[in-house]
Enzyme design. Structure first.
Site, short mmCIF file in Angstrom:
data_model
loop_
_atom_site.label_atom_id
_atom_site.label_comp_id
_atom_site.label_asym_id
_atom_site.label_seq_id
_atom_site.Cartn_x
_atom_site.Cartn_y
_atom_site.Cartn_z
N LEU A 162 -14.44 3.66 -16.76
CA LEU A 162 -15.38 2.55 -16.58
C LEU A 162 -14.74 1.39 -15.81
O LEU A 162 -15.34 0.33 -15.66
CB LEU A 162 -15.90 2.06 -17.94
CG LEU A 162 -16.71 3.08 -18.74
CD1 LEU A 162 -17.22 2.48 -20.03
CD2 LEU A 162 -17.87 3.64 -17.92
N GLY A 163 -13.50 1.58 -15.34
CA GLY A 163 -12.83 0.54 -14.57
C GLY A 163 -13.28 0.52 -13.12
O GLY A 163 -14.37 0.99 -12.79
N GLN A 164 -12.40 0.00 -12.26
CA GLN A 164 -12.80 -0.24 -10.86
C GLN A 164 -13.02 1.07 -10.07
O GLN A 164 -13.81 1.11 -9.14
CB GLN A 164 -11.70 -1.09 -10.18
CG GLN A 164 -12.12 -1.67 -8.85
CD GLN A 164 -11.01 -2.47 -8.17
OE1 GLN A 164 -9.85 -2.41 -8.61
NE2 GLN A 164 -11.34 -3.21 -7.13
N LEU A 165 -12.29 2.14 -10.44
CA LEU A 165 -12.27 3.33 -9.59
C LEU A 165 -13.07 4.52 -10.12
O LEU A 165 -13.43 5.42 -9.36
CB LEU A 165 -10.81 3.80 -9.39
CG LEU A 165 -9.79 2.75 -8.97
CD1 LEU A 165 -8.41 3.35 -8.86
CD2 LEU A 165 -10.18 2.14 -7.64
N ASP A 214 -13.81 6.93 -21.55
CA ASP A 214 -13.25 5.58 -21.75
C ASP A 214 -13.39 5.27 -23.23
O ASP A 214 -13.87 6.12 -24.00
CB ASP A 214 -13.97 4.54 -20.87
CG ASP A 214 -13.03 3.43 -20.44
OD1 ASP A 214 -12.33 2.88 -21.33
OD2 ASP A 214 -12.96 3.11 -19.25
N TYR A 235 3.64 -4.60 -16.03
CA TYR A 235 2.81 -3.61 -15.32
C TYR A 235 3.69 -2.80 -14.36
O TYR A 235 3.66 -1.56 -14.36
CB TYR A 235 1.72 -4.36 -14.56
CG TYR A 235 0.84 -3.53 -13.64
CD1 TYR A 235 0.11 -2.45 -14.11
CD2 TYR A 235 0.72 -3.87 -12.29
CE1 TYR A 235 -0.72 -1.72 -13.26
CE2 TYR A 235 -0.11 -3.16 -11.44
CZ TYR A 235 -0.83 -2.08 -11.93
OH TYR A 235 -1.65 -1.37 -11.09
C1 AKB Z 1 -2.97 -5.67 -9.53
O1 AKB Z 1 -3.13 -6.65 -8.79
O2 AKB Z 1 -2.37 -5.71 -10.61
C2 AKB Z 1 -3.51 -4.34 -9.06
C3 AKB Z 1 -2.48 -3.58 -8.32
C4 AKB Z 1 -2.07 -4.03 -6.98
O3 AKB Z 1 -1.97 -2.62 -8.80
N1 AKB Z 1 -4.67 -4.54 -8.24
#
Ligand code: AKB
Length: 331
Positions: free
Chosen positions: A28-31, A52, A159
């Protein structure tokens, strides 16, 4: 349906019998919606299962199978793979760069523990796995223009750290267990219908909505912050092409993907061709430091050579496609 020992059993309507059965996590995210649409056209609607942890809207439910799948619950994942006879898994669940810095323990759970579950699930059930990586897997010590596939990776966000962990684990599982792991390092993704989920590149989507709604946009980055970006249709095509590439063509398991590279100022200059009154303001926040630590331009010659990757949308092409998709109809 078939009558077996007096009981009616329902079998899947396998639109294309020899097609792989595909599960998309975090769909359900962006992709996810866009990818499911393309894969369903190729492999049959019922062979592509979106999943999801949230309730899906009716339009998602009407367009094909949708299931609850919690990537932190291994048994739940295993039961889906067994019951649905899954062959390929596209793992989109992730906490992105900006939100990850607000909640490090949640990012560790989803991006590290969740990824451990996915790798074990794919190894035990012999699934092909596509899991995207990101420009965020690089850091300030990385050569930033251009950034090669194999180079220094010392990211400074949770991340990025978790995505480097994912890349290395994927390559380890590939060499050690023969797992068919494939990953592409995506730039910031620009999409019209679906919203980005808390990243550093999100301004490049928000600007279009605000330009159309109010004619103004306050950007949280400096005007000269160059980052790699990609328009959603190109990103989805890259995903499908890498997912389908013959394994023997893949000299790498993690590929840079490059399309467009621009600054907020360059994007803001492209929009007035369509909205002449756009007013920009710049007020950098904590996302500036993240953006400054990322590549400006990715070098993707390996993807172009090994599986013929080519982007279609440049800055003017993406800008007019976004405004066309978002502008109120009839204008
Ligand atoms: C983010 O900005 O964290 C993402 C990516 C570039 O992985 N859109």
């Amino acid at each position: 349906t078939e009558n077996v020992l007096g009981k009616t059993r329902t079998f899947y309507s396998v639109a294309k019998k020899d097609s792989p059965r595909i599960l998309i996590t975090g769909s359900l995210g962006q992709l996810g919606r866009g990818l499911a649409k393309i894969l369903r056209e190729k492999y049959g609607r019922d062979n592509v299962i979106m999943s999801d942890i949230a309730k899906a809207s009716w339009d998602v439910l009407e367009n094909g199978p949708y299931l609850y799948a919690d990537i932190l619950d291994f048994k739940n994942l295993q039961s889906i793979v067994v019951n649905e006879r899954i062959d390929w898994l596209v793992h989109f669940s992730a906490i992105l760069s900006s939100v990850g810095e607000q909640n490090v323990s949640q990012a560790l759970q989803v991006n590290v523990e969740g990824v451990h579950n996915i790798f074990e699930l794919c190894r035990r059930n012999n699934l092909r796995l596509f899991c995207p990586s990101t420009i965020g897997a690089f850091g300030p010590e990385t050569p930033s223009n251009p950034t090669p596939d194999v180079t220094v990776q010392r990211p400074k966000t949770i991340y990025g750290v978790s995505k480097v962990h994912m890349e290395l684990l994927g390559e380890y599982y590939h060499h050690k267990f023969g797992l068919d792991f494939r990953s592409a390092r995506f730039p910031g993704v620009i999409s019209a219908e679906t919203a980005p989920g808390g990243g550093t590149t999100d301004y490049a989507v928000h600007i279009f909505h605000e330009a159309l709604r109010t004619g103004r946009y306050k950007c949280y980055l400096r005007p000269d912050t160059r980052m790699p970006m990609i328009y959603l249709p190109d990103c989805l095509r890259a995903t499908v092409e890498l997912l389908e590439a013959p394994s023997e063509k893949l000299n790498l398991r993690t590929y840079n993907i490059s399309a467009i590279s621009f600054t907020p100022e360059e994007l803001a200059d492209a929009i007035p061709k369509f909205i002449p009154t756009l007013k920009m303001e710049y007020e950098p926040d904590e996302r500036q430091a993240i953006a400054d630590s990322w590549p400006q331009v990715l070098e993707d010659s390996n993807a172009r050579k090994d599986w013929n990757w080519q982007h279609v949308y440049d800055l003017p092409g993406m800008t007019s496609a976004m405004l066309e998709a978002l502008a109120p109809k009839g204008k």
